[in-house]
Design a protein around this motif. Sequence first.
Motif, PDB file in Angstrom:
ATOM      1  N   ALA A  81       0.846  -1.198   0.000  1.00  0.00           N
ATOM      2  CA  ALA A  81       0.000   0.000   0.000  1.00  0.00           C
ATOM      3  C   ALA A  81       0.876   1.239   0.000  1.00  0.00           C
ATOM      4  O   ALA A  81       2.023   1.210   0.460  1.00  0.00           O
ATOM      5  N   ILE A  82       0.321   2.311  -0.538  1.00  0.00           N
ATOM      6  CA  ILE A  82       0.929   3.631  -0.404  1.00  0.00           C
ATOM      7  C   ILE A  82       0.202   4.298   0.753  1.00  0.00           C
ATOM      8  O   ILE A  82      -1.016   4.498   0.702  1.00  0.00           O
ATOM      9  N   VAL A  83       0.931   4.606   1.808  1.00  0.00           N
ATOM     10  CA  VAL A  83       0.314   5.079   3.045  1.00  0.00           C
ATOM     11  C   VAL A  83       1.018   6.331   3.561  1.00  0.00           C
ATOM     12  O   VAL A  83       2.132   6.656   3.139  1.00  0.00           O
ATOM     13  N   SER A  84       0.374   6.994   4.493  1.00  0.00           N
ATOM     14  CA  SER A  84       0.974   8.131   5.178  1.00  0.00           C
ATOM     15  C   SER A  84       2.016   7.635   6.170  1.00  0.00           C
ATOM     16  O   SER A  84       1.752   6.697   6.935  1.00  0.00           O
ATOM     17  N   PRO A  85       3.218   8.225   6.190  1.00  0.00           N
ATOM     18  CA  PRO A  85       4.228   7.811   7.170  1.00  0.00           C
ATOM     19  C   PRO A  85       3.748   7.922   8.611  1.00  0.00           C
ATOM     20  O   PRO A  85       4.064   7.070   9.444  1.00  0.00           O
ATOM     21  N   THR A  86       2.970   8.958   8.890  1.00  0.00           N
ATOM     22  CA  THR A  86       2.475   9.148  10.250  1.00  0.00           C
ATOM     23  C   THR A  86       1.492   8.046  10.630  1.00  0.00           C
ATOM     24  O   THR A  86       1.550   7.489  11.732  1.00  0.00           O
ATOM     25  N   ALA A  87       0.566   7.731   9.716  1.00  0.00           N
ATOM     26  CA  ALA A  87      -0.407   6.673   9.993  1.00  0.00           C
ATOM     27  C   ALA A  87       0.271   5.314  10.131  1.00  0.00           C
ATOM     28  O   ALA A  87      -0.156   4.462  10.917  1.00  0.00           O
ATOM     29  N   ALA A  88       1.340   5.115   9.370  1.00  0.00           N
ATOM     30  CA  ALA A  88       2.022   3.818   9.373  1.00  0.00           C
ATOM     31  C   ALA A  88       2.991   3.649  10.537  1.00  0.00           C
ATOM     32  O   ALA A  88       3.307   2.509  10.918  1.00  0.00           O
ATOM     33  N   ALA A  89       3.462   4.753  11.114  1.00  0.00           N
ATOM     34  CA  ALA A  89       4.537   4.699  12.114  1.00  0.00           C
ATOM     35  C   ALA A  89       4.282   3.731  13.274  1.00  0.00           C
ATOM     36  O   ALA A  89       5.172   2.931  13.618  1.00  0.00           O
ATOM     37  N   PRO A  90       3.090   3.718  13.901  1.00  0.00           N
ATOM     38  CA  PRO A  90       2.880   2.787  15.015  1.00  0.00           C
ATOM     39  C   PRO A  90       2.973   1.318  14.596  1.00  0.00           C
ATOM     40  O   PRO A  90       3.451   0.472  15.354  1.00  0.00           O
ATOM     41  N   PHE A  91       2.513   1.023  13.391  1.00  0.00           N
ATOM     42  CA  PHE A  91       2.522  -0.362  12.908  1.00  0.00           C
ATOM     43  C   PHE A  91       3.926  -0.788  12.479  1.00  0.00           C
ATOM     44  O   PHE A  91       4.291  -1.960  12.573  1.00  0.00           O
ATOM     45  N   ILE A  92       4.705   0.186  12.009  1.00  0.00           N
ATOM     46  CA  ILE A  92       6.109  -0.100  11.705  1.00  0.00           C
ATOM     47  C   ILE A  92       6.848  -0.431  12.997  1.00  0.00           C
ATOM     48  O   ILE A  92       7.597  -1.407  13.079  1.00  0.00           O
ATOM     49  N   LYS A  93       6.616   0.396  14.008  1.00  0.00           N
ATOM     50  CA  LYS A  93       7.271   0.190  15.302  1.00  0.00           C
ATOM     51  C   LYS A  93       6.904  -1.163  15.907  1.00  0.00           C
ATOM     52  O   LYS A  93       7.739  -1.838  16.518  1.00  0.00           O
ATOM     53  N   ALA A  94       5.652  -1.581  15.711  1.00  0.00           N
ATOM     54  CA  ALA A  94       5.184  -2.861  16.251  1.00  0.00           C
ATOM     55  C   ALA A  94       5.588  -4.043  15.383  1.00  0.00           C
ATOM     56  O   ALA A  94       5.323  -5.194  15.746  1.00  0.00           O
ATOM     57  N   GLY A  95       6.222  -3.772  14.226  1.00  0.00           N
ATOM     58  CA  GLY A  95       6.657  -4.844  13.343  1.00  0.00           C
ATOM     59  C   GLY A  95       5.545  -5.479  12.541  1.00  0.00           C
ATOM     60  O   GLY A  95       5.706  -6.589  12.018  1.00  0.00           O
ATOM     61  N   ARG A  96       4.416  -4.789  12.399  1.00  0.00           N
ATOM     62  CA  ARG A  96       3.267  -5.383  11.711  1.00  0.00           C
ATOM     63  C   ARG A  96       3.254  -5.094  10.216  1.00  0.00           C
ATOM     64  O   ARG A  96       2.578  -5.780   9.455  1.00  0.00           O
ATOM     65  N   ILE A  97       3.945  -4.043   9.774  1.00  0.00           N
ATOM     66  CA  ILE A  97       4.145  -3.780   8.351  1.00  0.00           C
ATOM     67  C   ILE A  97       5.596  -3.389   8.132  1.00  0.00           C
ATOM     68  O   ILE A  97       6.289  -2.983   9.073  1.00  0.00           O
ATOM     69  N   THR A  98       6.048  -3.526   6.898  1.00  0.00           N
ATOM     70  CA  THR A  98       7.443  -3.222   6.572  1.00  0.00           C
ATOM     71  C   THR A  98       7.517  -1.994   5.671  1.00  0.00           C
ATOM     72  O   THR A  98       6.956  -1.999   4.567  1.00  0.00           O
TER      73      THR A  98
END
Length: 331
Positions: free
Chosen positions: A211-228
Amino acid sequence: MNFHRSLSCTRRLGLIAMGAAVVASALPAMAQAPYPSKPIRIVVGYAPGGSVDMAARVVADILTAKLNSTVVIDNAPGAAGVLAAQRVVSSPADGYTLLVGSSNEMAATGLVNPAQKYDPLKDLTPLGLVANAPVMLAAGPNVPAKSIEEFVALLKRNPGKYSYGSSGVGSTLHFAGELIKQRAGVHMLHIPYRGTAALTSDLVGGALDFAIVSPTAAAPFIKAGRITPLGVTSAKRFPTLPQVPALGENAHLKGYELTGWFALAAPKGLPADIGQKIRGALKAGLAEPAYQRRLEEGGSLPAKGDEDLTRIMREDMAKYAELVKFANMRE
């Protein structure tokens, strides 16, 4: 004697008429209070809490402080910002109805959405760039790609197998995805969503490959290791996610850059003196570190406020028009 009285009366009537004319000519100037003399309304074509709304609230606070005015936010979501922009272009050009819009409704959507009846270049008065808003290519939890190299190799081995989501046909996120496909020579099925909340949710849940996503929206999920995170679409890395490369750093996507942006505009025909006041206020506010930090926390890169917004709109329209042909985009 009657003759003298008549002449005197004529003179008096003439003086009265002249005085009335002077007063009448002065009335408009007396009635027209210095701008701003009443609350300013900023229309935003997106729901509260999103990146455009957050930028609009920064602008509202800047104008409140610099113009000593009350500024209210009017959220009017729908059609990727088009409904709000249409309301603004149909409003009086008096400086009391403004638009904080994005590159969607101010450059992109008119190329694919026949329902858009306004021309941003003809029907809006650009007042200033507020911020640039890079987005990010991210991979879901079930995809065996942890870098751009692996992403390109995976798609080349499996043409047409994988999908990516965006916030809608003709959105900046959609254009960013199609430019990746064009530059890297890969194929992905585009799945449009109505906004970013469901898009991010499906990516995290594994319903979407990419997906093309907002960095801010994605940040918590990146930190949790749920998306790359695979790469941001700006020319340089995003300050709050310095570990994520810019897509253009990769040989397959060398020179890649496509960022959204947020800007302030008014209806066409805005008086020059009012436009000058608003531009000056915006530029002064964007120079202050406190407002810059708020924009960065909202996921965008602060502008200076004196960029040539008309040129930016024209250049982006030309870039997007090429991608419309490449992807055969239709609303």
